[in-house]
Design a protein around this motif. Structure first.
Motif: not given
Length: 256
Positions: A82-90
């Motif tokens: 699982w790759v977790l990304t940010g930051d804004r909604n899109n």
């Protein structure tokens, strides 16, 4: 006398990785770019299959797709990452991949999917949120029901979480915003997916967050086969200074 740096690699597109993933089963080390670019650019993921002797870029998110990678978490129940990304909604989201030949969106496009660390379980994912723009929660995504459910409201952004034996730990940080005004770093714990309890709370020190980082309780990574009966934590930017903590037999003892 033998402790020395044997290899050095230049990081071109990022200041540093926010987190590094290591899988015992594959003996892979993986991390993604963590940066605050002024203009959109590709965000890379790097992999070493020889314990850091060499590195290869195995994936690149297209420019503008995400801002940076928060973490990469191996799921032993599904044999994928699982790759977790940010930051804004899109840009915020959780992506999945088996070997980084392709990375597919799983939960993307909302602050509810913005996380720095998650915990895979046999039936779903424990997802604590990391957002300064709305209230934070410990959430659970059920693969059977295919929906995200809140478990516990938190007083700040969740930066660390870990499952160790039958314990689940997570910690929150004071990330100041119009929503997050709780000037404490907290440690929470639960047995499996049971009731969450606040175990510790530390008030922020007097130093400005902008220059001395968020106050937080840091949770180390534990080996998948960890057999100890105690658990270590450490504090940062809290009143009384940094310290190392040990949780054992339902009692928390401090070690300077």
């Amino acid at each position: 006398a033998n402790d020395r740096i044997t290899h050095e690699y230049r990081i071109q597109n990022a200041r540093y990785p926010l987190n590094v993933c290591y899988t015992q089963s594959r003996e892979w080390i993986i991390w993604g770019d963590y940066a605050r670019p002024k203009t959109p650019r590709g965000v890379n993921v790097y992999l070493s299959t020889d314990l850091g002797e060499s590195w290869n870029r195995v994936y690149c998110f297209k420019a503008g797709a995400i801002r940076h990678v928060h973490n990469i978490v191996f799921d032993p129940f599904r044999d994928l990452f699982w790759v977790l990304t940010g930051d804004r909604n899109n840009e915020a989201g959780i992506w999945k991949t088996e070997d980084f030949s392709e990375v597919l969106p799983f939960l993307t496009g909302k602050q509810e999917y913005r996380a720095v660390s998650i915990i895979p379980t046999p039936t779903g994912l424990i997802i604590p949120t990391d957002t300064p723009s709305q209230r934070n929660y410990v959430q659970y995504y059920s693969f059977e029901r295919e929906r995200l459910e809140p478990l516990e409201e938190l007083n700040g952004s969740a930066l660390y979480c870990s499952k160790v034996k039958n314990w689940i730990f997570l910690s929150t940080a004071y990330e100041p915003s119009r929503i997050n005004k709780h000037k404490f770093a907290e440690l929470w714990g639960a047995k499996e997916t049971g009731d969450w309890k606040q175990l510790l709370s530390f008030k922020k020190d007097f130093l400005p967050v902008r220059y001395f980082q968020y106050p937080v309780v840091k949770i180390p990574y534990y080996a998948e086969d960890y057999q100890g009966d105690f658990y270590y934590f450490s504090t940062r930017s809290v009143k009384g200074g940094s310290r190392v903590l040990i949780y054992r037999d339902s009692q928390l003892r401090e070690f300077l």
